[in-house]
Design a protein around this motif. Sequence first.
Motif, PDB file in Angstrom:
ATOM      1  N   ARG A 172       0.836  -1.209   0.000  1.00 27.91           N
ATOM      2  CA  ARG A 172       0.000   0.000   0.000  1.00 27.91           C
ATOM      3  C   ARG A 172       0.869   1.256   0.000  1.00 27.91           C
ATOM      4  NH1 ARG A 172      -3.047  -3.220   3.669  1.00 27.91           N
ATOM      5  NH2 ARG A 172      -2.101  -2.141   5.453  1.00 27.91           N
ATOM      6  N   ARG A 173       1.940   1.246   0.760  1.00 28.68           N
ATOM      7  CA  ARG A 173       2.822   2.410   0.793  1.00 28.68           C
ATOM      8  C   ARG A 173       3.485   2.623  -0.564  1.00 28.68           C
ATOM      9  NH1 ARG A 173       7.754   2.716   5.016  1.00 28.68           N
ATOM     10  NH2 ARG A 173       8.472   0.983   3.709  1.00 28.68           N
ATOM     11  N   ALA A 174       3.871   1.527  -1.220  1.00 28.51           N
ATOM     12  CA  ALA A 174       4.485   1.655  -2.539  1.00 28.51           C
ATOM     13  C   ALA A 174       3.526   2.311  -3.526  1.00 28.51           C
ATOM     14  CB  ALA A 174       4.914   0.276  -3.047  1.00 28.51           C
ATOM     15  N   LEU A 175       2.253   1.925  -3.473  1.00 28.44           N
ATOM     16  CA  LEU A 175       1.268   2.543  -4.358  1.00 28.44           C
ATOM     17  C   LEU A 175       1.118   4.024  -4.056  1.00 28.44           C
ATOM     18  CD1 LEU A 175      -1.545  -0.169  -4.513  1.00 28.44           C
ATOM     19  CD2 LEU A 175      -0.031   0.547  -6.368  1.00 28.44           C
ATOM     20  N   ALA A 176       1.121   4.385  -2.776  1.00 24.32           N
ATOM     21  CA  ALA A 176       0.968   5.789  -2.400  1.00 24.32           C
ATOM     22  C   ALA A 176       2.173   6.615  -2.828  1.00 24.32           C
ATOM     23  CB  ALA A 176       0.763   5.895  -0.890  1.00 24.32           C
ATOM     24  N   LEU A 177       3.374   6.020  -2.758  1.00 28.85           N
ATOM     25  CA  LEU A 177       4.578   6.745  -3.147  1.00 28.85           C
ATOM     26  C   LEU A 177       4.739   6.833  -4.653  1.00 28.85           C
ATOM     27  CD1 LEU A 177       7.102   5.185  -0.597  1.00 28.85           C
ATOM     28  CD2 LEU A 177       6.191   7.514  -0.551  1.00 28.85           C
ATOM     29  N   GLY A 178       4.117   5.909  -5.372  1.00 32.99           N
ATOM     30  CA  GLY A 178       4.347   5.776  -6.811  1.00 32.99           C
ATOM     31  C   GLY A 178       5.293   4.620  -7.039  1.00 32.99           C
ATOM     32  N   PRO A 179       4.787   3.456  -7.450  1.00 34.36           N
ATOM     33  CA  PRO A 179       5.600   2.234  -7.478  1.00 34.36           C
ATOM     34  C   PRO A 179       6.777   2.316  -8.439  1.00 34.36           C
ATOM     35  CG  PRO A 179       3.499   1.894  -8.594  1.00 34.36           C
ATOM     36  CD  PRO A 179       3.413   3.226  -7.928  1.00 34.36           C
ATOM     37  N   GLU A 180       7.871   1.675  -8.040  1.00 34.16           N
ATOM     38  CA  GLU A 180       9.050   1.512  -8.906  1.00 34.16           C
ATOM     39  C   GLU A 180       8.985   0.099  -9.474  1.00 34.16           C
ATOM     40  OE1 GLU A 180      11.404   1.619 -11.264  1.00 34.16           O
ATOM     41  OE2 GLU A 180      11.867   3.467 -10.138  1.00 34.16           O
ATOM     42  N   THR A 181       8.864  -0.021 -10.799  1.00 34.43           N
ATOM     43  CA  THR A 181       8.560  -1.328 -11.399  1.00 34.43           C
ATOM     44  C   THR A 181       9.632  -1.834 -12.358  1.00 34.43           C
ATOM     45  OG1 THR A 181       7.338  -0.327 -13.249  1.00 34.43           O
ATOM     46  CG2 THR A 181       6.085  -0.821 -11.240  1.00 34.43           C
ATOM     47  N   PHE A 182      10.815  -1.220 -12.385  1.00 41.14           N
ATOM     48  CA  PHE A 182      11.797  -1.617 -13.401  1.00 41.14           C
ATOM     49  C   PHE A 182      12.175  -3.088 -13.276  1.00 41.14           C
ATOM     50  CE2 PHE A 182      14.625  -0.506  -9.907  1.00 41.14           C
ATOM     51  CZ  PHE A 182      15.616  -1.479  -9.974  1.00 41.14           C
ATOM     52  N   LEU A 183      12.319  -3.586 -12.045  1.00 41.43           N
ATOM     53  CA  LEU A 183      12.716  -4.977 -11.866  1.00 41.43           C
ATOM     54  C   LEU A 183      11.569  -5.922 -12.203  1.00 41.43           C
ATOM     55  CD1 LEU A 183      15.136  -6.706 -10.953  1.00 41.43           C
ATOM     56  CD2 LEU A 183      14.147  -6.705  -8.662  1.00 41.43           C
ATOM     57  N   LEU A 184      10.372  -5.600 -11.768  1.00 41.69           N
ATOM     58  CA  LEU A 184       9.205  -6.427 -12.060  1.00 41.69           C
ATOM     59  C   LEU A 184       8.943  -6.477 -13.560  1.00 41.69           C
ATOM     60  CD1 LEU A 184       6.769  -8.084 -11.180  1.00 41.69           C
ATOM     61  CD2 LEU A 184       5.545  -5.949 -10.756  1.00 41.69           C
ATOM     62  N   ASP A 185       9.071  -5.352 -14.244  1.00 42.06           N
ATOM     63  CA  ASP A 185       8.849  -5.323 -15.691  1.00 42.06           C
ATOM     64  C   ASP A 185       9.872  -6.214 -16.403  1.00 42.06           C
ATOM     65  OD1 ASP A 185       6.764  -3.564 -15.304  1.00 42.06           O
ATOM     66  OD2 ASP A 185       7.952  -1.776 -15.744  1.00 42.06           O
ATOM     67  N   ARG A 186      11.110  -6.172 -15.948  1.00 42.40           N
ATOM     68  CA  ARG A 186      12.137  -7.016 -16.563  1.00 42.40           C
ATOM     69  C   ARG A 186      11.818  -8.493 -16.358  1.00 42.40           C
ATOM     70  NH1 ARG A 186      18.576  -6.788 -16.697  1.00 42.40           N
ATOM     71  NH2 ARG A 186      18.998  -9.022 -16.914  1.00 42.40           N
ATOM     72  N   VAL A 187      11.426  -8.868 -15.139  1.00 40.45           N
ATOM     73  CA  VAL A 187      11.109 -10.264 -14.861  1.00 40.45           C
ATOM     74  C   VAL A 187       9.905 -10.716 -15.702  1.00 40.45           C
ATOM     75  CG1 VAL A 187      10.310 -11.866 -13.067  1.00 40.45           C
ATOM     76  CG2 VAL A 187      12.122 -10.212 -12.557  1.00 40.45           C
ATOM     77  N   ALA A 188       8.897  -9.871 -15.835  1.00 42.94           N
ATOM     78  CA  ALA A 188       7.716 -10.217 -16.631  1.00 42.94           C
ATOM     79  C   ALA A 188       8.084 -10.432 -18.098  1.00 42.94           C
ATOM     80  CB  ALA A 188       6.662  -9.120 -16.502  1.00 42.94           C
ATOM     81  N   GLU A 189       8.942  -9.571 -18.628  1.00 43.29           N
ATOM     82  CA  GLU A 189       9.373  -9.743 -20.020  1.00 43.29           C
ATOM     83  C   GLU A 189      10.191 -11.015 -20.190  1.00 43.29           C
ATOM     84  OE1 GLU A 189      11.423  -6.133 -20.829  1.00 43.29           O
ATOM     85  OE2 GLU A 189       9.592  -4.888 -20.792  1.00 43.29           O
ATOM     86  N   ASP A 190      11.075 -11.299 -19.230  1.00 41.20           N
ATOM     87  CA  ASP A 190      11.840 -12.548 -19.300  1.00 41.20           C
ATOM     88  C   ASP A 190      10.921 -13.762 -19.223  1.00 41.20           C
ATOM     89  OD1 ASP A 190      14.133 -11.087 -19.469  1.00 41.20           O
ATOM     90  OD2 ASP A 190      14.841 -11.497 -17.433  1.00 41.20           O
ATOM     91  N   LEU A 191       9.897 -13.682 -18.389  1.00 42.15           N
ATOM     92  CA  LEU A 191       8.942 -14.784 -18.270  1.00 42.15           C
ATOM     93  C   LEU A 191       8.245 -15.027 -19.611  1.00 42.15           C
ATOM     94  CD1 LEU A 191       6.594 -15.398 -15.255  1.00 42.15           C
ATOM     95  CD2 LEU A 191       5.806 -15.800 -17.574  1.00 42.15           C
ATOM     96  N   ALA A 192       7.847 -13.948 -20.277  1.00 45.87           N
ATOM     97  CA  ALA A 192       7.191 -14.088 -21.584  1.00 45.87           C
ATOM     98  C   ALA A 192       8.142 -14.734 -22.595  1.00 45.87           C
ATOM     99  CB  ALA A 192       6.719 -12.725 -22.077  1.00 45.87           C
ATOM    100  N   ASP A 193       9.417 -14.362 -22.560  1.00 51.09           N
ATOM    101  CA  ASP A 193      10.395 -14.969 -23.471  1.00 51.09           C
ATOM    102  C   ASP A 193      10.562 -16.455 -23.182  1.00 51.09           C
ATOM    103  OD1 ASP A 193      10.829 -12.547 -24.701  1.00 51.09           O
ATOM    104  OD2 ASP A 193      12.647 -12.078 -23.556  1.00 51.09           O
ATOM    105  N   ARG A 194      10.622 -16.820 -21.914  1.00 53.81           N
ATOM    106  CA  ARG A 194      10.769 -18.231 -21.556  1.00 53.81           C
ATOM    107  C   ARG A 194       9.548 -19.034 -21.980  1.00 53.81           C
ATOM    108  NH1 ARG A 194      14.534 -19.254 -17.042  1.00 53.81           N
ATOM    109  NH2 ARG A 194      15.901 -17.431 -16.881  1.00 53.81           N
ATOM    110  N   LEU A 195       8.386 -18.446 -21.799  1.00 51.01           N
ATOM    111  CA  LEU A 195       7.163 -19.131 -22.206  1.00 51.01           C
ATOM    112  C   LEU A 195       7.112 -19.278 -23.720  1.00 51.01           C
ATOM    113  CD1 LEU A 195       4.599 -20.372 -21.039  1.00 51.01           C
ATOM    114  CD2 LEU A 195       3.507 -18.126 -21.242  1.00 51.01           C
ATOM    115  N   GLY A 196       7.584 -18.260 -24.436  1.00 52.91           N
ATOM    116  CA  GLY A 196       7.600 -18.338 -25.894  1.00 52.91           C
ATOM    117  C   GLY A 196       8.472 -19.453 -26.417  1.00 52.91           C
TER     118      GLY A 196
END
Length: 293
Positions: free
Chosen positions: A18-42
């Motif tokens: 909740r605090r992260a949402l209030a501050l404005g989330p930092e997503t660079f690491l999560l976005d990278r992991v999600a893209e890597d996951l899509a590549d692995r699934l592909g």
Amino acid sequence: MSGPMNVFDPRALAARRRRALALGPETFLLDRVAEDLADRLGAVKRRFEVAADLGTPTDAVRTALAGSDMVGRLHAFGPAERADVEIVTDPEALPFAPETLDLVVSALALQTVNDLPGVLSQIRRALRPDGLLIAGFLGAGTLNELREAFAIAESDTLGGISPRVAPFADLRDLGGLLQRAGFALPVTDVDRVVVRYGDPLSLLADLRRMGAANPLADRRRTPLLRKTLARLFEVYAERFSDPDGRLRATFEIAWISGWAPHESQQKPLRPGSAKARLADALKVPEGRLPGDG
């Protein structure tokens, strides 16, 4: 028989999100992991009709898979703070009926479950035969620099240390956990991401905006003393700075994958079932290897 030890505090985890949402989330690491996951699934080159995105804090995986034909329906199960969540899920007690899913994916979520073996077993039961699990989450080497700097700073200023950085799962253990949960063809590997910061405060600010500040159940509840923070900054700069003065922070992404067993999958040969001798294949006398004297 007692259950798993509660290493992580679920209420603290929710408060951090909740605090992260209030501050404005930092997503660079999560976005990278999600893209890597899509590549692995592909790389699997197969379509999965019914899939669950388990615990991912945002819609990063859904975004990474958008426009592909790898997944039919992707359902979001996870924290209430996620905007597009379909079912708010306690990661320790999953709402999946047996053999209802073709695919389970997860990004940066499973590192904070208290009973990872139990969660993996629940996922395995939910998968149809030949269903797949792919997950990427923080591994044991994550933030080793910060862990060491905190330990030295607290020892120097307080005469002891307290848990500040979570003890994430070791890659060497994860393959065994997948096998114990009943997965076939388990695979584990690690990706290390090194991020550089101008000062430790910037790293701590990013961790707060990731919702990744200290969630440990036995964390110190008193505020961090100014002298301890000052010593932390000194130690970090002394031990983990590059020649240009910027500081390193390592995030270790542990990847796991495994299949629900199916008769079509490759299986290891039974002991004693070989049709040829190794010595014949190497063209050497029995009991000798090439190069032996």
